[in-house]
Design a protein around this motif. Structure first.
Motif, short mmCIF file in Angstrom:
data_model
loop_
_atom_site.label_atom_id
_atom_site.label_comp_id
_atom_site.label_asym_id
_atom_site.label_seq_id
_atom_site.Cartn_x
_atom_site.Cartn_y
_atom_site.Cartn_z
N HIS A 164 0.81 -1.22 0.00
CA HIS A 164 0.00 0.00 0.00
C HIS A 164 0.84 1.27 0.00
O HIS A 164 0.34 2.37 0.19
N HIS A 165 2.15 1.11 -0.23
CA HIS A 165 3.07 2.24 -0.37
C HIS A 165 3.62 2.16 -1.80
O HIS A 165 3.77 1.07 -2.35
N PRO A 166 3.94 3.30 -2.43
CA PRO A 166 4.41 3.25 -3.82
C PRO A 166 5.58 2.28 -4.06
O PRO A 166 5.60 1.57 -5.06
N LYS A 167 6.52 2.23 -3.12
CA LYS A 167 7.66 1.32 -3.30
C LYS A 167 7.20 -0.14 -3.25
O LYS A 167 7.75 -1.01 -3.94
N GLU A 168 6.22 -0.45 -2.41
CA GLU A 168 5.68 -1.81 -2.33
C GLU A 168 4.93 -2.17 -3.61
O GLU A 168 5.03 -3.30 -4.11
N VAL A 169 4.19 -1.20 -4.14
CA VAL A 169 3.47 -1.42 -5.40
C VAL A 169 4.46 -1.70 -6.53
O VAL A 169 4.28 -2.62 -7.33
N LEU A 170 5.53 -0.92 -6.58
CA LEU A 170 6.56 -1.11 -7.61
C LEU A 170 7.23 -2.48 -7.47
O LEU A 170 7.44 -3.18 -8.46
N GLN A 171 7.54 -2.87 -6.23
CA GLN A 171 8.18 -4.15 -6.02
C GLN A 171 7.26 -5.31 -6.42
O GLN A 171 7.71 -6.32 -6.95
N SER A 172 5.97 -5.15 -6.14
CA SER A 172 5.00 -6.16 -6.54
C SER A 172 5.00 -6.32 -8.06
O SER A 172 5.03 -7.44 -8.58
N ALA A 173 4.96 -5.19 -8.77
CA ALA A 173 4.95 -5.24 -10.23
C ALA A 173 6.22 -5.91 -10.77
O ALA A 173 6.16 -6.78 -11.64
N ARG A 174 7.37 -5.53 -10.23
CA ARG A 174 8.64 -6.09 -10.71
C ARG A 174 8.75 -7.59 -10.44
O ARG A 174 9.21 -8.35 -11.28
N SER A 175 8.33 -8.00 -9.24
CA SER A 175 8.40 -9.42 -8.89
C SER A 175 7.50 -10.25 -9.79
O SER A 175 7.89 -11.33 -10.26
N LEU A 176 6.28 -9.76 -10.04
CA LEU A 176 5.35 -10.50 -10.89
C LEU A 176 5.84 -10.55 -12.34
O LEU A 176 5.69 -11.58 -13.01
N LYS A 177 6.44 -9.46 -12.80
CA LYS A 177 6.99 -9.45 -14.17
C LYS A 177 8.14 -10.46 -14.29
O LYS A 177 8.29 -11.12 -15.33
N GLU A 178 8.94 -10.58 -13.22
CA GLU A 178 10.07 -11.51 -13.25
C GLU A 178 9.59 -12.96 -13.18
O GLU A 178 10.15 -13.84 -13.81
N LEU A 179 8.52 -13.18 -12.41
CA LEU A 179 7.99 -14.53 -12.25
C LEU A 179 7.20 -15.00 -13.45
O LEU A 179 7.25 -16.17 -13.83
N PHE A 180 6.44 -14.08 -14.05
CA PHE A 180 5.51 -14.47 -15.12
C PHE A 180 5.84 -13.70 -16.41
O PHE A 180 5.04 -12.91 -16.90
N LYS A 181 7.03 -13.95 -16.90
CA LYS A 181 7.50 -13.25 -18.10
C LYS A 181 6.55 -13.51 -19.27
O LYS A 181 6.14 -14.64 -19.52
N GLY A 182 6.19 -12.45 -19.97
CA GLY A 182 5.39 -12.58 -21.18
C GLY A 182 3.89 -12.66 -20.95
O GLY A 182 3.12 -12.69 -21.90
N ARG A 183 3.45 -12.70 -19.68
CA ARG A 183 2.02 -12.79 -19.40
C ARG A 183 1.47 -11.41 -19.04
O ARG A 183 2.19 -10.54 -18.53
N LYS A 184 0.18 -11.19 -19.31
CA LYS A 184 -0.45 -9.90 -19.01
C LYS A 184 -0.79 -9.84 -17.53
O LYS A 184 -1.52 -10.69 -17.00
N ILE A 185 -0.29 -8.81 -16.86
CA ILE A 185 -0.47 -8.68 -15.41
C ILE A 185 -1.38 -7.49 -15.10
O ILE A 185 -1.09 -6.35 -15.48
N THR A 186 -2.49 -7.80 -14.45
CA THR A 186 -3.49 -6.79 -14.09
C THR A 186 -3.49 -6.60 -12.59
O THR A 186 -3.48 -7.56 -11.82
N VAL A 187 -3.53 -5.34 -12.15
CA VAL A 187 -3.63 -5.03 -10.73
C VAL A 187 -4.97 -4.36 -10.44
O VAL A 187 -5.42 -3.50 -11.19
N MET A 188 -5.63 -4.81 -9.38
CA MET A 188 -6.82 -4.14 -8.86
C MET A 188 -6.40 -3.48 -7.55
O MET A 188 -6.09 -4.16 -6.56
N PHE A 189 -6.32 -2.16 -7.54
CA PHE A 189 -5.70 -1.43 -6.43
C PHE A 189 -6.70 -0.55 -5.71
O PHE A 189 -7.43 0.23 -6.32
N GLN A 190 -6.71 -0.68 -4.38
CA GLN A 190 -7.53 0.18 -3.52
C GLN A 190 -6.59 1.07 -2.70
O GLN A 190 -5.90 0.58 -1.80
N PRO A 191 -6.51 2.38 -3.00
CA PRO A 191 -5.65 3.25 -2.21
C PRO A 191 -6.05 3.23 -0.73
O PRO A 191 -7.23 3.09 -0.40
N HIS A 192 -5.07 3.37 0.15
CA HIS A 192 -5.29 3.30 1.60
C HIS A 192 -4.94 4.65 2.21
O HIS A 192 -3.80 5.09 2.14
#
Length: 458
Positions: free
Chosen positions: A335-363
């Motif tokens: 729920h912090h910008p750095k955590e959001v960025l890390q989530s995106a990077r980790s998922l991109k590294e894990l699931f290369k080539g797949r479409k990654i969608t985030v459903m985000f609720q600001p806190h």
């Protein structure tokens, strides 16, 4: 009030993740434990099954009689409770001993060896990893965690023999200043809670002061290149760590076919071929900090390997609900910008080539106001962004602050949609996602089981 004099403990804000761990500690000690919370939840229902008396309306008459003796009742409250709360006012007027959760944890660090984990993000996962390693080792530990450990189904670990106590050191409201750590990890210091601190400089100063509280003979394990200055007492050793470099770091990292393996490099003893039980790239760095703490406190190389191999994760921290070739669905607490960025990077590294969608609720309105540009930049690392309205938690609305501040600043290459929270389930029914993550610290997570069923039925 000494711990030995307490006969009853009353919690105002009983259902919070940190408060409930303390409640479990006192339940295990055989005391009468009762309290108030605004909203029933899975956690409060579980506490009731374990013996806690909880009610959900502000009502002095609902306070059990045994909790109305000022000489033998300790009252613990969360800073999120307003001063106008009727029950809190009652206890203050009657002269009860009233403490914040952090004060109670501080008392425990004076009688145990506190292994404390601080940082803007990463502290829940890292502390839970360390607690699991220690608990499975010959050292053992008690633990007060900021999330539900999947290994134990709880946020509290009890040991009758160990002098060690693992604690998540929360910087909100400067709570961690009550602690007296034996050793501490600091994972990150990206400014947050500016509604409390006001400025980035005050936030960093708070962490600097925290490092002064580590007891002589202990140690500070700090992430490399943090934008803060530590100031430890004489006799406190300082180590640094990161994924690539530092006193503690990883080498020979292999990420392949959903598995992660690396060598743990340490000034004490290197440990070859560490396999992550929860194979997510960010957990390499979290594991390094957790293993460093456990190793400094006596865990062997084989205990480190076994602890990391069997670590199952924390609810809402990269919490996979579905993971197959057709669909991936998970929830994450970021729920912090750095955590959001890390989530995106980790998922991109894990699931290369797949479409990654985030459903985000600001806190929080204040966090959205302070960081909406950073949130937009971080979210733009996903392929698709679905935004819902802000979860207010303890705050009143701030004029002009809505999720549209983030939405309007998302980069042009990102698919984006704005929906209301109560439209989420219908929206999911009409879509077929490849990789979907529900992200945030609010109540959108309540829909996760239903979303999982909808996706499974596709």
């Amino acid at each position: 009030m000494e711990l030995k004099d307490i006969k009853a403990v009353y919690f105002i804000g009983a259902g919070g993740i940190g408060m409930s761990a303390l409640a479990r500690y006192f339940i295990h000690r055989g005391l009468v434990v009762a309290g108030y919370d605004k909203t029933p939840s899975t956690l409060t229902h579980q506490l009731e099954k374990e013996g806690m008396l909880i009610h959900y309306e502000e009502d002095i008459e609902e306070i059990p009689h045994v909790c109305k003796n000022p000489q033998s009742t300790l009252v613990i409250y969360t800073p999120a409770i307003p001063d106008t709360h009727k029950e809190l006012q009652f206890f203050r007027e009657k002269g009860f001993e009233i403490q914040k959760r952090a004060q109670v944890l501080g008392t425990l660090t004076r009688s145990h060896k506190g292994l404390c984990f601080a940082g803007t993000h990463g502290k829940t996962t890292t502390s839970t990893m360390c607690a699991h390693i220690m608990h499975q080792s010959h050292m053992d530990c008690n633990a007060f965690l900021g999330g539900i450990s999947k290994n134990y189904g709880t946020n509290y670990i009890l040991s009758k023999n160990s002098d060690y106590i693992v604690i998540e050191a929360d910087e909100f409201d400067r709570s961690f200043h009550w602690l007296r750590p034996w050793m501490s990890v600091i994972t990150s210091t990206d400014p947050d809670h500016l509604d409390i601190y006001g400025t980035k400089e005050a936030y960093l100063e708070s962490f600097r002061h925290y490092t002064e509280l580590i007891q002589p003979g202990g140690a500070l394990i700090i992430h490399r290149n943090l934008e803060m200055k530590q100031h430890v007492q004489e006799g406190v050793k300082v180590y640094d760590y990161s994924r690539e470099a530092g006193d503690f770091h990883a080498e020979n990292v292999v990420i392949d076919n959903g598995e992660i393996c690396f060598d743990f490099i340490s000034p004490i003893e290197n440990v070859a071929r560490v396999n992550l039980g929860q194979p997510i790239p960010i957990n390499i760095e979290n594991a390094i900090a957790a293993m460093a703490m456990a190793q400094l406190n006596g865990c062997t190389a084989e205990e480190l390997r076994y602890g990391m191999r069997t670590y199952a994760g924390v609810d809402r921290r990269f919490d996979f609900k579905i993971k197959d070739n057709r669909h991936v669905f998970l929830s994450d607490y970021g729920h912090h910008p750095k955590e959001v960025l890390q989530s995106a990077r980790s998922l991109k590294e894990l699931f290369k080539g797949r479409k990654i969608t985030v459903m985000f609720q600001p806190h929080l309105y204040s966090r959205t106001r302070d960081f909406y540009l950073e949130f937009a930049d971080a979210l733009s690392n996903f392929d698709e962004v679905i935004l819902t309205e802000i979860y207010p938690a303890r705050e009143e609305p701030i004029e002009g602050v809505t999720s549209m501040l983030i939405y309007d600043h998302l980069k042009p290459n990102v698919e984006k949609t704005m929906i209301k929270k109560d439209e989420v389930l219908d929206y999911v029914k009409g879509r077929d996602f490849d990789v979907l993550v529900v992200l945030g610290a609010g109540d959108l997570n309540n829909y996760v089981p239903q979303i999982a069923k909808i996706i499974e039925n596709k």
